[in-house]
Scaffold this motif. Structure first.
Motif, mmCIF file in Angstrom:
data_model
loop_
_atom_site.group_PDB
_atom_site.id
_atom_site.type_symbol
_atom_site.label_atom_id
_atom_site.label_comp_id
_atom_site.label_asym_id
_atom_site.label_seq_id
_atom_site.Cartn_x
_atom_site.Cartn_y
_atom_site.Cartn_z
ATOM 1 N N GLN A 147 31.601 -29.157 25.083
ATOM 2 C CA GLN A 147 31.068 -28.447 26.240
ATOM 3 C C GLN A 147 30.449 -27.093 25.905
ATOM 4 N N ALA A 148 31.112 -26.292 25.077
ATOM 5 C CA ALA A 148 30.591 -24.947 24.811
ATOM 6 C C ALA A 148 29.241 -24.987 24.081
ATOM 7 N N PRO A 149 29.120 -25.737 22.969
ATOM 8 C CA PRO A 149 27.796 -25.813 22.329
ATOM 9 C C PRO A 149 26.725 -26.430 23.224
ATOM 10 N N LEU A 150 27.109 -27.380 24.088
ATOM 11 C CA LEU A 150 26.132 -27.958 25.013
ATOM 12 C C LEU A 150 25.640 -26.916 26.012
ATOM 13 N N ARG A 151 26.539 -26.062 26.487
ATOM 14 C CA ARG A 151 26.097 -24.978 27.374
ATOM 15 C C ARG A 151 25.086 -24.083 26.666
ATOM 16 N N ARG A 152 25.401 -23.761 25.412
ATOM 17 C CA ARG A 152 24.469 -22.923 24.638
ATOM 18 C C ARG A 152 23.133 -23.615 24.466
ATOM 19 N N ALA A 153 23.148 -24.890 24.096
ATOM 20 C CA ALA A 153 21.906 -25.622 23.882
ATOM 21 C C ALA A 153 21.063 -25.663 25.150
ATOM 22 N N ARG A 154 21.694 -25.950 26.276
ATOM 23 C CA ARG A 154 20.953 -26.012 27.543
ATOM 24 C C ARG A 154 20.297 -24.667 27.850
ATOM 25 N N ARG A 155 21.068 -23.598 27.696
ATOM 26 C CA ARG A 155 20.544 -22.278 28.028
ATOM 27 C C ARG A 155 19.402 -21.871 27.112
ATOM 28 N N VAL A 156 19.519 -22.172 25.844
ATOM 29 C CA VAL A 156 18.454 -21.807 24.904
ATOM 30 C C VAL A 156 17.199 -22.636 25.160
ATOM 31 N N LEU A 157 17.358 -23.930 25.348
ATOM 32 C CA LEU A 157 16.194 -24.777 25.620
ATOM 33 C C LEU A 157 15.445 -24.303 26.863
ATOM 34 N N GLU A 158 16.182 -23.943 27.891
ATOM 35 C CA GLU A 158 15.546 -23.568 29.151
ATOM 36 C C GLU A 158 14.729 -22.287 29.045
ATOM 37 N N CYS A 159 15.085 -21.386 28.135
ATOM 38 C CA CYS A 159 14.339 -20.123 28.016
ATOM 39 C C CYS A 159 13.462 -20.087 26.763
ATOM 40 N N SER A 160 13.216 -21.242 26.155
ATOM 41 C CA SER A 160 12.521 -21.286 24.876
ATOM 42 C C SER A 160 11.007 -21.394 24.990
ATOM 43 N N GLY A 161 10.461 -21.246 26.198
ATOM 44 C CA GLY A 161 9.022 -21.384 26.374
ATOM 45 C C GLY A 161 8.169 -20.589 25.406
ATOM 46 N N PRO A 162 8.476 -19.309 25.143
ATOM 47 C CA PRO A 162 7.613 -18.515 24.269
ATOM 48 C C PRO A 162 7.745 -18.814 22.771
ATOM 49 N N VAL A 163 8.752 -19.555 22.374
ATOM 50 C CA VAL A 163 8.937 -19.841 20.941
ATOM 51 C C VAL A 163 7.767 -20.689 20.445
ATOM 52 N N PRO A 164 7.163 -20.359 19.307
ATOM 53 C CA PRO A 164 6.038 -21.151 18.798
ATOM 54 C C PRO A 164 6.390 -22.636 18.701
ATOM 55 N N TRP A 165 5.442 -23.468 19.060
ATOM 56 C CA TRP A 165 5.680 -24.908 19.083
ATOM 57 C C TRP A 165 6.141 -25.428 17.729
ATOM 58 N N GLY A 198 4.006 -18.808 26.813
ATOM 59 C CA GLY A 198 4.466 -20.150 26.479
ATOM 60 C C GLY A 198 3.587 -20.807 25.435
ATOM 61 N N ASP A 199 4.199 -21.673 24.636
ATOM 62 C CA ASP A 199 3.457 -22.288 23.542
ATOM 63 C C ASP A 199 3.858 -23.751 23.402
ATOM 64 N N LEU A 200 2.850 -24.619 23.366
ATOM 65 C CA LEU A 200 3.095 -26.026 23.093
ATOM 66 C C LEU A 200 1.817 -26.675 22.583
ATOM 67 N N GLU A 201 1.980 -27.882 22.033
ATOM 68 C CA GLU A 201 0.853 -28.715 21.627
ATOM 69 C C GLU A 201 0.817 -29.876 22.613
ATOM 70 N N PRO A 202 -0.239 -29.975 23.422
ATOM 71 C CA PRO A 202 -0.205 -30.913 24.553
ATOM 72 C C PRO A 202 0.149 -32.353 24.192
ATOM 73 N N ALA A 203 -0.457 -32.911 23.165
ATOM 74 C CA ALA A 203 -0.205 -34.316 22.846
ATOM 75 C C ALA A 203 1.248 -34.539 22.431
ATOM 76 N N ALA A 204 1.753 -33.662 21.580
ATOM 77 C CA ALA A 204 3.135 -33.804 21.118
ATOM 78 C C ALA A 204 4.116 -33.563 22.259
ATOM 79 N N ALA A 205 3.825 -32.557 23.098
ATOM 80 C CA ALA A 205 4.698 -32.282 24.241
ATOM 81 C C ALA A 205 4.682 -33.441 25.226
ATOM 82 N N SER A 206 3.515 -34.038 25.435
ATOM 83 C CA SER A 206 3.408 -35.182 26.336
ATOM 84 C C SER A 206 4.229 -36.360 25.818
#
Length: 250
Positions: A147-165, A198-206
């Motif tokens: 549970q604890a690492p999953l909470r961390r993973a969820r929180r990081v993923l949700e705010c990770s928009g600016p991280v380079p793709w 925010g950063d992503l590559e459209p084809a890979a993100a799709s």
């Protein structure tokens, strides 16, 4: 929350002449003037890094102050100290402090906001910060979830928009293997499109988006799928694309 660190921070504030009362905080010399936690953070958090302690001790005290006050400004002072002439701060203590708070039961908005707007938006620190709070151990989180690492993973993923793709894509692909992370991964993909930085590559993100197991009718899913399929990488660089997608999906 680290109870010992909180008590150390409370004791340190008392030494500065600041104590907690019902509804806020007061200075000993002005007991009738009520201060907010934000007032306390802005006035005293920076002083932690002038204490006669080693760097690790000052940083632990700052994290205790963060737990006590729950104010984003404390994280700013941590960042300033890391970037100062006396920095960087001890990396093991710094990132362990972030990871532990990201795993807490309590809401940690100050911590996630700090990651998002400071560490992740800065291209000089985003890769290191993302690796330390999730990228380095995402494989372990997915293969042996608790549970604890999953909470961390969820929180990081949700705010990770600016991280380079290129930095976050391997972590996103690993997170894809654990359905429990799919909603957070969707929010991370959406933030990667909508955040100003925010950063992503459209084809890979799709391609990742198409593999997510999400409830039927998930809000904004159809719109995100459409803008990515059209090759758009960021809402702010293609402002009409999202509006067109909303109209066509409504």
């Amino acid at each position: 929350m680290d109870g010992g660190a909180v008590e150390a921070a409370r004791h340190w504030l008392a030494e500065q002449g600041v104590t907690q009362v019902r509804g806020g905080w007061v200075r000993h010399e002005q007991p009738d003037v009520l201060l907010t936690a934000n007032d306390v953070a802005h006035t005293w958090a920076g002083d932690v890094f002038a204490e006669d302690l080693d760097a690790a001790g000052r940083l632990r005290l700052a994290f205790g102050l963060l737990d006590l006050l729950d104010e984003y400004w404390v994280t700013c002072e941590i960042r300033f100290a890391d970037d100062s002439s006396e920095g960087p701060l001890p990396a093991d203590v710094l990132w362990d402090g972030y990871r532990r708070r990201l795993e807490a039961d309590e809401e940690v908005e100050a911590v996630t906001y700090s990651l998002w707007v400071d560490w992740f938006e800065d291209r000089a620190t985003s890769a290191k910060a993302f690796a330390e709070v999730l990228g380095n151990d995402i494989e372990h989180v997915v293969t042996d979830p608790s549970q604890a690492p999953l909470r961390r993973a969820r929180r990081v993923l949700e705010c990770s928009g600016p991280v380079p793709w290129s930095v976050k894509e391997p972590t996103y692909r690993t997170a894809l293997r654990l359905p429990a992370l799919h909603p957070a991964l969707f929010r991370g993909l959406r933030a990667s499109f909508h955040d100003v930085y925010g950063d992503l590559e459209p084809a890979a993100a799709s391609a990742l988006l198409d593999r997510l197991d999400l409830p039927v009718g998930t809000p904004h899913l159809a719109e995100l799928r459409q803008v990515l399929a059209a090759g758009h990488a960021n809402h702010h660089r293609s402002p009409a694309a999202r509006d067109d997608a909303v109209r066509s999906c409504s």
